[in-house]
Design a protein around this motif. Structure first.
Motif, PDB file in Angstrom:
ATOM      1  N   PRO A  60     -29.498 -70.330 -52.114  1.00  0.00           N
ATOM      2  CA  PRO A  60     -28.445 -71.119 -51.450  1.00  0.00           C
ATOM      3  C   PRO A  60     -27.053 -70.543 -51.659  1.00  0.00           C
ATOM      4  N   GLU A  61     -26.789 -69.950 -52.813  1.00  0.00           N
ATOM      5  CA  GLU A  61     -25.452 -69.407 -53.061  1.00  0.00           C
ATOM      6  C   GLU A  61     -25.075 -68.372 -52.023  1.00  0.00           C
ATOM      7  N   ASP A  62     -25.999 -67.498 -51.713  1.00  0.00           N
ATOM      8  CA  ASP A  62     -25.699 -66.465 -50.722  1.00  0.00           C
ATOM      9  C   ASP A  62     -25.510 -67.069 -49.332  1.00  0.00           C
ATOM     10  N   VAL A  63     -26.262 -68.118 -49.039  1.00  0.00           N
ATOM     11  CA  VAL A  63     -26.100 -68.772 -47.733  1.00  0.00           C
ATOM     12  C   VAL A  63     -24.713 -69.381 -47.625  1.00  0.00           C
ATOM     13  N   GLU A  64     -24.264 -70.073 -48.679  1.00  0.00           N
ATOM     14  CA  GLU A  64     -22.940 -70.666 -48.661  1.00  0.00           C
ATOM     15  C   GLU A  64     -21.848 -69.604 -48.611  1.00  0.00           C
ATOM     16  N   GLU A  65     -22.056 -68.522 -49.315  1.00  0.00           N
ATOM     17  CA  GLU A  65     -21.084 -67.435 -49.276  1.00  0.00           C
ATOM     18  C   GLU A  65     -20.954 -66.866 -47.876  1.00  0.00           C
ATOM     19  N   ALA A  66     -22.050 -66.787 -47.177  1.00  0.00           N
ATOM     20  CA  ALA A  66     -21.993 -66.302 -45.799  1.00  0.00           C
ATOM     21  C   ALA A  66     -21.205 -67.266 -44.918  1.00  0.00           C
ATOM     22  N   LYS A  67     -21.382 -68.576 -45.132  1.00  0.00           N
ATOM     23  CA  LYS A  67     -20.620 -69.556 -44.340  1.00  0.00           C
ATOM     24  C   LYS A  67     -19.125 -69.444 -44.647  1.00  0.00           C
ATOM     25  N   LYS A  68     -18.781 -69.310 -45.925  1.00  0.00           N
ATOM     26  CA  LYS A  68     -17.375 -69.207 -46.321  1.00  0.00           C
ATOM     27  C   LYS A  68     -16.736 -67.970 -45.709  1.00  0.00           C
ATOM     28  N   THR A  69     -17.402 -66.865 -45.775  1.00  0.00           N
ATOM     29  CA  THR A  69     -16.829 -65.636 -45.218  1.00  0.00           C
ATOM     30  C   THR A  69     -16.706 -65.723 -43.705  1.00  0.00           C
ATOM     31  N   ALA A  70     -17.590 -66.467 -43.076  1.00  0.00           N
ATOM     32  CA  ALA A  70     -17.460 -66.664 -41.631  1.00  0.00           C
ATOM     33  C   ALA A  70     -16.186 -67.452 -41.330  1.00  0.00           C
ATOM     34  N   ALA A  71     -15.898 -68.486 -42.155  1.00  0.00           N
ATOM     35  CA  ALA A  71     -14.659 -69.246 -41.977  1.00  0.00           C
ATOM     36  C   ALA A  71     -13.447 -68.373 -42.255  1.00  0.00           C
ATOM     37  N   ASP A  72     -13.532 -67.511 -43.234  1.00  0.00           N
ATOM     38  CA  ASP A  72     -12.420 -66.603 -43.523  1.00  0.00           C
ATOM     39  C   ASP A  72     -12.129 -65.691 -42.340  1.00  0.00           C
ATOM     40  N   VAL A  73     -13.152 -65.271 -41.675  1.00  0.00           N
ATOM     41  CA  VAL A  73     -12.967 -64.420 -40.496  1.00  0.00           C
ATOM     42  C   VAL A  73     -12.222 -65.192 -39.412  1.00  0.00           C
ATOM     43  N   ALA A  74     -12.607 -66.437 -39.184  1.00  0.00           N
ATOM     44  CA  ALA A  74     -11.938 -67.253 -38.168  1.00  0.00           C
ATOM     45  C   ALA A  74     -10.466 -67.469 -38.525  1.00  0.00           C
ATOM     46  N   GLN A  75     -10.199 -67.725 -39.820  1.00  0.00           N
ATOM     47  CA  GLN A  75      -8.816 -67.931 -40.246  1.00  0.00           C
ATOM     48  C   GLN A  75      -7.996 -66.666 -40.060  1.00  0.00           C
ATOM     49  N   ALA A  76      -8.559 -65.529 -40.405  1.00  0.00           N
ATOM     50  CA  ALA A  76      -7.839 -64.268 -40.246  1.00  0.00           C
ATOM     51  C   ALA A  76      -7.587 -63.959 -38.786  1.00  0.00           C
ATOM     52  N   GLU A  77      -8.535 -64.276 -37.938  1.00  0.00           N
ATOM     53  CA  GLU A  77      -8.328 -64.045 -36.508  1.00  0.00           C
ATOM     54  C   GLU A  77      -7.215 -64.942 -35.983  1.00  0.00           C
ATOM     55  N   ALA A  78      -7.108 -66.204 -36.496  1.00  0.00           N
ATOM     56  CA  ALA A  78      -6.017 -67.088 -36.091  1.00  0.00           C
ATOM     57  C   ALA A  78      -4.674 -66.544 -36.561  1.00  0.00           C
ATOM     58  N   ALA A  79      -4.643 -65.959 -37.744  1.00  0.00           N
ATOM     59  CA  ALA A  79      -3.398 -65.369 -38.240  1.00  0.00           C
ATOM     60  C   ALA A  79      -2.960 -64.224 -37.354  1.00  0.00           C
ATOM     61  N   VAL A  80      -3.883 -63.523 -36.791  1.00  0.00           N
ATOM     62  CA  VAL A  80      -3.524 -62.440 -35.865  1.00  0.00           C
ATOM     63  C   VAL A  80      -2.858 -63.016 -34.629  1.00  0.00           C
ATOM     64  N   VAL A  81      -3.375 -64.128 -34.143  1.00  0.00           N
ATOM     65  CA  VAL A  81      -2.786 -64.760 -32.957  1.00  0.00           C
ATOM     66  C   VAL A  81      -1.358 -65.209 -33.266  1.00  0.00           C
ATOM     67  N   GLN A  82      -1.175 -65.812 -34.459  1.00  0.00           N
ATOM     68  CA  GLN A  82       0.170 -66.249 -34.828  1.00  0.00           C
ATOM     69  C   GLN A  82       1.130 -65.064 -34.953  1.00  0.00           C
ATOM     70  N   ALA A  83       0.658 -64.016 -35.583  1.00  0.00           N
ATOM     71  CA  ALA A  83       1.511 -62.840 -35.747  1.00  0.00           C
ATOM     72  C   ALA A  83       1.857 -62.222 -34.405  1.00  0.00           C
ATOM     73  N   GLN A  84       0.940 -62.265 -33.495  1.00  0.00           N
ATOM     74  CA  GLN A  84       1.220 -61.732 -32.168  1.00  0.00           C
ATOM     75  C   GLN A  84       2.259 -62.595 -31.456  1.00  0.00           C
ATOM     76  N   ALA A  85       2.199 -63.913 -31.683  1.00  0.00           N
ATOM     77  CA  ALA A  85       3.197 -64.799 -31.080  1.00  0.00           C
ATOM     78  C   ALA A  85       4.582 -64.506 -31.643  1.00  0.00           C
ATOM     79  N   LEU A  86       4.660 -64.234 -32.943  1.00  0.00           N
ATOM     80  CA  LEU A  86       5.946 -63.883 -33.540  1.00  0.00           C
ATOM     81  C   LEU A  86       6.470 -62.574 -32.971  1.00  0.00           C
ATOM     82  N   VAL A  87       5.600 -61.668 -32.683  1.00  0.00           N
ATOM     83  CA  VAL A  87       6.020 -60.416 -32.053  1.00  0.00           C
ATOM     84  C   VAL A  87       6.637 -60.703 -30.700  1.00  0.00           C
ATOM     85  N   ASP A  88       5.969 -61.539 -29.942  1.00  0.00           N
ATOM     86  CA  ASP A  88       6.499 -61.876 -28.620  1.00  0.00           C
ATOM     87  C   ASP A  88       7.878 -62.553 -28.739  1.00  0.00           C
ATOM     88  N   SER A  89       8.024 -63.488 -29.710  1.00  0.00           N
ATOM     89  CA  SER A  89       9.301 -64.171 -29.910  1.00  0.00           C
ATOM     90  C   SER A  89      10.391 -63.189 -30.325  1.00  0.00           C
TER      91      SER A  89
END
Length: 484
Positions: free
Chosen positions: A131-160
Motif C-alpha cells: 500500500p505504501e507504494d500505491v499511496e506514493e504513486a497517488k501523491k506524486t500524481a498530485a504533485d505533477v498536477a500541482q506543478a503543471e498548474a504552477a506552469v500555467v500561473q507562471a505563464q500568466a505572469l509572463v503575459d502580464s
C-alpha cells in the motif's frame, strides 16, 4: 720258379679281386648323383608352396591342384578417414533461466502459476501487496498536477509582464512627444520674450508686459525640463517591465522543470507499483516456486535471497560438457556433435558446438563447451545427463579398413595386407595414416574395389582363398568388436 709263380699268381690274384670293388665304387657314386638330382627337382617344384615364399604356382598346380581354397572374410575400403572424436559426460541445461525476485517488499497477494506451468513472455505470474507504494504513486500524481498548474500561473505572469512592458514603451513614446511639445512652447515664449525686451528697450511697451512674458518663458522651460524627466522615468519603467518579463519567463522555465521533476517522481512511483506484478521474461516453464499466497516477500534490495519463482526456457537447451586438454586444439565452433542420454536410451540427438570458453580450467585442464539442441517437444529436460561426442576432425580424402586386416605391425607409416587376386591371397604393401585401434587409414596402395582378407592369421602369401558368403562375414563382424 715256384716262388715267382706264386708271386705272379699272387699279383694276378690281387688284380682279379680289385676290379669288382672299383665297379661297386662307381655305382655308389652314380646313385648319390641321381639322389641329389631327384632332391633338387622336388625342391624346385614342391618347395614353392611353403608359407612365406612368393613363387608362382607350378604348372601342375595350375593344371589341377587338389588344394581346396580357404573361405576367408573379406572387406573393401570404406571412404572417409578416421574421425577424431572427444566423448565426455554432458548435462542438459535450459537455454535460458531466470530467478525472479521481488523488487518491492510486501505480502504475496496473488500467485497465478505453480511448478511445471507453461508461461508466455510478459505474462503476470504473481502480485505483491504494498500500500505504501500505491499511496506514493497517488501523491506524486498530485504533485505533477500541482506543478503543471504552477506552469500555467507562471505563464500568466509572463503575459502580464509583457503587457506592462508594452505599456511602458507607450509611455516612453508619449513622454518623448510631450518633450517635443514643450520644446516648441519654450521656443515660442523665448522668441516672444526677446521681442518684448526689445520693445521695452525702445519704450514701446511697459516693463510689466515684458515681465509677464518672461514668466511664461520660464514656465515653458520648466515644462520642457519636466517632460524630459518624464521620458527618463518612462524609460526606467520600460526597463523594469522588461526585467519583469524575463523573470516571469524564467519562472515558467522553473515551473516546467518542476513538472519534469514531479513527473519523474511519479514515474518512479509507478515503477514500484509495476514491480508489485512479477511477469515472465520469456516463454518457458516454471521450475521453482518458493512461496505461497500470504507470505511476506522481502525485496532483493532489502536483503531477500530466495527467488519467488524460477523460469526456464526449454524450447531449446544447452548441453554442457568439458573437452580435455589434448582435444582442445582441434575444437571449433560448428563441430558436429552427437548427444546420448541415459534417460533416453537408443536415441542420438544431433547438434553442433555452439560456443566454448576458449580457455581451460587450470584445475581440471578442460575447456567448458556448450552444444545447443532444439527441443520443440520438451522431451529434453534440464538435469538429464549422458555423453556428448564431438567430432573434432575427419579426413575426407583417406579411406579406412578394420585394424584386423593389417598383417603384422606397421612401421614408418607402412604395413601389409592380403588382397585376393586370381583366387589366392597376395601380400600387398600399403601406406598407413591414423590408427584408432579399431580402424586404420589407408593412404595409398589399394584400389576401392579390391578385396582385403580379414583372417590374416589363416593365410600366407600365395594361399588359395575364396571370399566367404556375405552373411557369414556379417555375423563374424558382429562378433568381433574390431570390425565395428
Amino acid at each position: 720258379m715256384s716262388n715267382a709263380a706264386v708271386g705272379v699268381g699272387g699279383v694276378k690274384s690281387f688284380r682279379g679281386e680289385g676290379r669288382p670293388r672299383a665297379r661297386w665304387a662307381w655305382a655308389g657314386l652314380g646313385a648319390v648323383v641321381v639322389g641329389l638330382a631327384v632332391a633338387l627337382g622336388w625342391w624346385h617344384f614342391a618347395g614353392r608352396d611353403f608359407p612365406g615364399r612368393s613363387a608362382v604356382p607350378s604348372p601342375a598346380a595350375k593344371a589341377g591342384s587338389s588344394v581346396e581354397p580357404i573361405a576367408v572374410q573379406v572387406v573393401s575400403l570404406s571412404p572417409g578417414g578416421i574421425r577424431r572424436t572427444s566423448a565426455q559426460v554432458g548435462s542438459v541445461r535450459p537455454f535460458q533461466e531466470a530467478d525472479l525476485f521481488a523488487k518491492v517488499s510486501g505480502y504475496l497477494a496473488k500467485l497465478h502459476v505453480d511448478y511445471g506451468d507453461r508461461v508466455k513472455a510478459g505474462q503476470v505470474l504473481a502480485e505483491i501487496d504494498d500500500p505504501e507504494d500505491v499511496e506514493e504513486a497517488k501523491k506524486t500524481a498530485a504533485d505533477v498536477a500541482q506543478a503543471e498548474a504552477a506552469v500555467v500561473q507562471a505563464q500568466a505572469l509572463v503575459d502580464s509582464a509583457r503587457a506592462d512592458r508594452a505599456a511602458s514603451a507607450t509611455a516612453v513614446e508619449q513622454s518623448e512627444a510631450e518633450v517635443e511639445r514643450y520644446e516648441s512652447m519654450r521656443s515660442y515664449h523665448e522668441k516672444k520674450f526677446a521681442r518684448y525686451r526689445d520693445l521695452v528697450a525702445r519704450q514701446a511697451i511697459p516693463q510689466q508686459i515684458a515681465d509677464e512674458e518672461e514668466e511664461g518663458y520660464e514656465s515653458a522651460m520648466a515644462s520642457e525640463t519636466a517632460s524630459r524627466k518624464a521620458v527618463l522615468n518612462a524609460k526606467a519603467q520600460l526597463e523594469a517591465a522588461a526585467a519583469r518579463v524575463k523573470k516571469a519567463e524564467a519562472d515558467v522555465v522553473a515551473a516546467r522543470a518542476a513538472v519534469d521533476v514531479a513527473r519523474a517522481r511519479h514515474a518512479k512511483a509507478q515503477v514500484f507499483v509495476a514491480y508489485m506484478k512479477i511477469s515472465s521474461p520469456y516463454d518457458g516453464v516454471v521450475t521453482r516456486r518458493n512461496f505461497f499466497p500470504g507470505a511476506f516477500i522481502r525485496s532483493a534490495a532489502e536483503g531477500g535471497t530466495v527467488p519467488l519463482l524460477t523460469i526456464a526456457r526449454i524450447d531449446k537447451v544447452r548441453v554442457m560438457t568439458h573437452i580435455p586438454d589434448r582435444d582442445v586444439p582441434y575444437a571449433d565452433v560448428g563441430d558436429e556433435a552427437d548427444v546420448t542420454l541415459d534417460a533416453l536410451p537408443g536415441r542420438v540427438f544431433k547438434g553442433a558446438v555452439s560456443r566454448f570458453a576458449d580457455s581451460e580450467d587450470p584445475t581440471s585442464r578442460t575447456m567448458y563447451t556448450e552444444i545447443d539442441l532444439p527441443n520443440p517437444g520438451a522431451e529434453l529436460r534440464p538435469g538429464m545427463y549422458g555423453v556428448a561426442t564431438v567430432v573434432l576432425d575427419q579426413s575426407r580424402k583417406a579411406s579406412t579398413l578394420p585394424a584386423s586386416a593389417l598383417a603384422g605391425e606397421s612401421r614408418g607409416g607402412k604395413g601389409d595386407v592380403f588382397v585376393v587376386k586370381d583366387g589366392v591371397a597376395r601380400k600387398t604393401r600399403v601406406d598407413i595414416g591414423a590408427d584408432d585401434g579399431l580402424r586404420i587409414e589407408i593412404l595409398s596402395g589399394l584400389e576401392p574395389e579390391e578385396q582385403v582378407v580379414l583372417d590374416v592369421g589363416a593365410v600366407a602369401d600365395g594361399t588359395p582363398v575364396r571370399p566367404a558368403p556375405q552373411e557369414v562375414h556379417a555375423q563374424a563382424a558382429v562378433k568381433s568388436p574390431r570390425h565395428e
